[in-house]
Enzyme design. Structure first.
Site, PDB file in Angstrom:
ATOM      1  N   ARG A 130       5.642   8.045   5.892  1.00  0.00           N
ATOM      2  CA  ARG A 130       6.007   7.757   7.239  1.00  0.00           C
ATOM      3  C   ARG A 130       6.335   6.529   7.735  1.00  0.00           C
ATOM      4  O   ARG A 130       7.528   6.033   8.210  1.00  0.00           O
ATOM      5  CB  ARG A 130       5.136   8.361   8.074  1.00  0.00           C
ATOM      6  CG  ARG A 130       5.399   9.729   8.889  1.00  0.00           C
ATOM      7  CD  ARG A 130       4.172  10.237   9.314  1.00  0.00           C
ATOM      8  NE  ARG A 130       3.101   9.947   8.122  1.00  0.00           N
ATOM      9  CZ  ARG A 130       3.094  11.058   7.337  1.00  0.00           C
ATOM     10  NH1 ARG A 130       3.788  12.145   7.589  1.00  0.00           N
ATOM     11  NH2 ARG A 130       2.153  10.950   6.062  1.00  0.00           N
ATOM     12  N   THR A 131       5.680   5.488   7.434  1.00  0.00           N
ATOM     13  CA  THR A 131       5.690   4.113   7.998  1.00  0.00           C
ATOM     14  C   THR A 131       6.914   3.611   7.163  1.00  0.00           C
ATOM     15  O   THR A 131       7.717   2.969   7.908  1.00  0.00           O
ATOM     16  CB  THR A 131       4.420   3.252   7.550  1.00  0.00           C
ATOM     17  OG1 THR A 131       3.340   4.190   8.372  1.00  0.00           O
ATOM     18  CG2 THR A 131       4.597   1.895   8.336  1.00  0.00           C
ATOM     19  N   LYS A 184       1.230  -9.891 -12.550  1.00  0.00           N
ATOM     20  CA  LYS A 184       1.261 -11.022 -13.429  1.00  0.00           C
ATOM     21  C   LYS A 184       0.310 -12.126 -12.826  1.00  0.00           C
ATOM     22  O   LYS A 184       0.607 -13.502 -13.421  1.00  0.00           O
ATOM     23  CB  LYS A 184       2.823 -11.568 -13.651  1.00  0.00           C
ATOM     24  CG  LYS A 184       3.425 -10.326 -14.001  1.00  0.00           C
ATOM     25  CD  LYS A 184       4.956 -11.169 -14.447  1.00  0.00           C
ATOM     26  CE  LYS A 184       5.962 -10.083 -14.824  1.00  0.00           C
ATOM     27  NZ  LYS A 184       7.269 -10.545 -14.876  1.00  0.00           N
ATOM     28  N   ARG A 201       2.658  -3.971   3.897  1.00  0.00           N
ATOM     29  CA  ARG A 201       1.591  -3.146   4.005  1.00  0.00           C
ATOM     30  C   ARG A 201       0.578  -3.946   2.809  1.00  0.00           C
ATOM     31  O   ARG A 201       0.953  -4.036   1.524  1.00  0.00           O
ATOM     32  CB  ARG A 201       1.569  -1.781   4.028  1.00  0.00           C
ATOM     33  CG  ARG A 201       0.519  -1.105   3.745  1.00  0.00           C
ATOM     34  CD  ARG A 201       0.482   0.333   3.779  1.00  0.00           C
ATOM     35  NE  ARG A 201       0.619   0.845   5.135  1.00  0.00           N
ATOM     36  CZ  ARG A 201       0.649   2.166   5.669  1.00  0.00           C
ATOM     37  NH1 ARG A 201       0.570   3.130   4.644  1.00  0.00           N
ATOM     38  NH2 ARG A 201       0.763   2.747   6.894  1.00  0.00           N
ATOM     39  N   HIS A 225      -2.895  -1.579  12.534  1.00  0.00           N
ATOM     40  CA  HIS A 225      -1.685  -0.969  12.151  1.00  0.00           C
ATOM     41  C   HIS A 225      -0.733  -0.878  13.621  1.00  0.00           C
ATOM     42  O   HIS A 225      -0.683  -0.044  14.334  1.00  0.00           O
ATOM     43  CB  HIS A 225      -1.829   0.535  11.823  1.00  0.00           C
ATOM     44  CG  HIS A 225      -0.609   1.035  11.106  1.00  0.00           C
ATOM     45  ND1 HIS A 225       0.688   0.579  11.037  1.00  0.00           N
ATOM     46  CD2 HIS A 225      -0.544   2.260  10.323  1.00  0.00           C
ATOM     47  CE1 HIS A 225       1.302   1.617  10.547  1.00  0.00           C
ATOM     48  NE2 HIS A 225       0.450   2.561  10.094  1.00  0.00           N
TER      49      HIS A 225
HETATM   50  C1  NCD Z   1      -2.050   5.809   8.469  1.00  0.00           C
HETATM   51  C2  NCD Z   1      -2.418   4.529   7.865  1.00  0.00           C
HETATM   52  O1  NCD Z   1      -1.846   4.228   6.708  1.00  0.00           O
HETATM   53  O2  NCD Z   1      -3.318   3.904   8.330  1.00  0.00           O
HETATM   54  N1  NCD Z   1      -0.936   6.327   8.441  1.00  0.00           N
HETATM   55  C3  NCD Z   1       0.004   6.026   8.897  1.00  0.00           C
HETATM   56  O3  NCD Z   1       0.658   4.977   8.580  1.00  0.00           O
HETATM   57  N2  NCD Z   1       0.857   6.885   9.676  1.00  0.00           N
HETATM   58  C4  NCD Z   1      -3.386   6.734   8.771  1.00  0.00           C
HETATM   59  C5  NCD Z   1      -4.009   7.090   7.191  1.00  0.00           C
HETATM   60  O4  NCD Z   1      -3.779   6.823   6.195  1.00  0.00           O
HETATM   61  O5  NCD Z   1      -4.885   8.001   7.530  1.00  0.00           O
END
Ligand code: NCD
Length: 328
Positions: free
Chosen positions: A55-56, A84, A105, A133
């Protein structure tokens, strides 16, 4: 130094969040493909995900593309030079010279800060380990406004929200509670099994900002008389050794029967997703999928206009605040 979006601390006030939500509202027609935008034409976004994401990653990519920009996926952990031995510092200097903005991320909490120190372009934190997040918090708050038909965050004063599950490792709940705490007079109900409670430093911050906090391990008590239930996944990937995760599996689960019996205040149901559908007893059962109070699919969609608004603010900022925003 470019302006980064590393934490919800980016927002100094309630009004600053309102401003971004207002912009997201204006961008909804573009997110809905009702009109086209060339606002970010010629701009390049780089995405770097060292942890799984669907999703993100896709909503950031889609948001940027819908504004006319182009996206370069700079790969994941396995396919990048991290394997590496390349340092984050080197990677940041180099990657940020190829693009106009970066979405990153990383599993380590400190990594985003290191990355930001040498990045030449704005950096968006798409999740730093168990830390934060912040863009998820933005879409969550935007969802709360829409679901409650509120124009401004201050209209949420008095809201009661139960946050359920792995509150220790869940970065989404860390960012969401911090952002919501700016409102004041929010009643946070934390429902977590022993060992997975909300960090005490965060609880202190929420209370210092004139909100109330109650904690329980009892799901039935936690969801009673609440306006919103925010379910979370037990963060399997954060347990060391991984087997420790097993003791929490299926502890907190809401299905239609539970909702009808115990959620008498008809709360809105939210979840950052993904929900763990491998479980016999998933935290939010698919038998609620067509329930009008289940907001999770609308919530996920809200990632588009809010992330578009974020890109606009970070890339074009004040220079766009007038004429071009209005033309959207
Ligand atoms: C979340 C995350 O990655 O922190 N997912 C997201 O980005 N919507 C929640 C999760 O992974 O449980």
């Amino acid at each position: 130094m470019p302006k980064h979006f590393l934490s919800v601390d980016y927002f100094a006030s309630l009004e600053a969040v309102d401003e971004l939500c207002e912009l997201a509202r204006k961008l909804e027609p573009v997110a809905n493909r009702e009109c086209r935008s060339t606002l970010l034409e010629g701009a390049l976004l780089g995405t770097l995900f060292f942890e799984p994401s669907t999703r993100t990653r896709v909503s950031f990519t889609s948001a940027f593309s819908l504004l006319g920009g182009s996206v370069i996926d700079m790969g994941d952990k396995q396919s990048s030079s991290v394997v590496k031995g390349e340092s984050l510092d080197d990677m940041s200097r180099i990657m940020s010279s190829y693009v106009d903005i970066l979405v990153v991320r990383h599993p380590e909490e400190a990594a985003l800060k290191t990355f930001a120190e040498t990045s030449r372009v704005p950096l968006i934190n798409a999740g730093n380990g168990i830390g934060e997040h912040p863009s998820q918090a933005l879409l969550d708050v935007y969802t709360l406004l829409k679901e409650n038909q509120c124009a401004r965050l201050a209209d949420l004063k008095g809201l009661s929200i139960a946050l359920v599950g792995d509150l220790k490792h869940g970065r989404t709940v860390h960012s969401l509670t911090k952002m919501l705490s700016l409102v004041g007079n929010i009643h946070f109900k934390f429902v977590a099994p022993p060992g997975l409670e909300m960090p005490s430093s965060l609880i202190e911050l929420l209370q210092n900002r004139q909100n109330t906090v109650t904690q329980t391990a009892d799901l039935v008590a936690g969801v009673a008389a609440t306006d919103v239930i925010y379910m979370t996944r037990i963060q399997e990937e954060r347990f060391d050794p991984p087997a420790l995760f097993q003791q929490y599996v299926g502890k907190y689960a809401i299905d239609r029967a539970f909702y009808e019996q115990y959620c008498l205040s008809q709360p809105i149901l939210m979840h950052p997703l993904p929900r763990d559908s491998r479980l016999k007893n998933p935290e939010l059962n698919a038998d609620l999928n067509d329930h009008p109070k289940l907001a999770i699919f609308r919530q996920a969609w809200n990632g588009l206009p809010t992330r578009m608004a974020l890109f606009c603010q970070l890339l074009v900022g004040a220079s766009l605040a007038g004429a071009q925003y209005r033309a959207l």
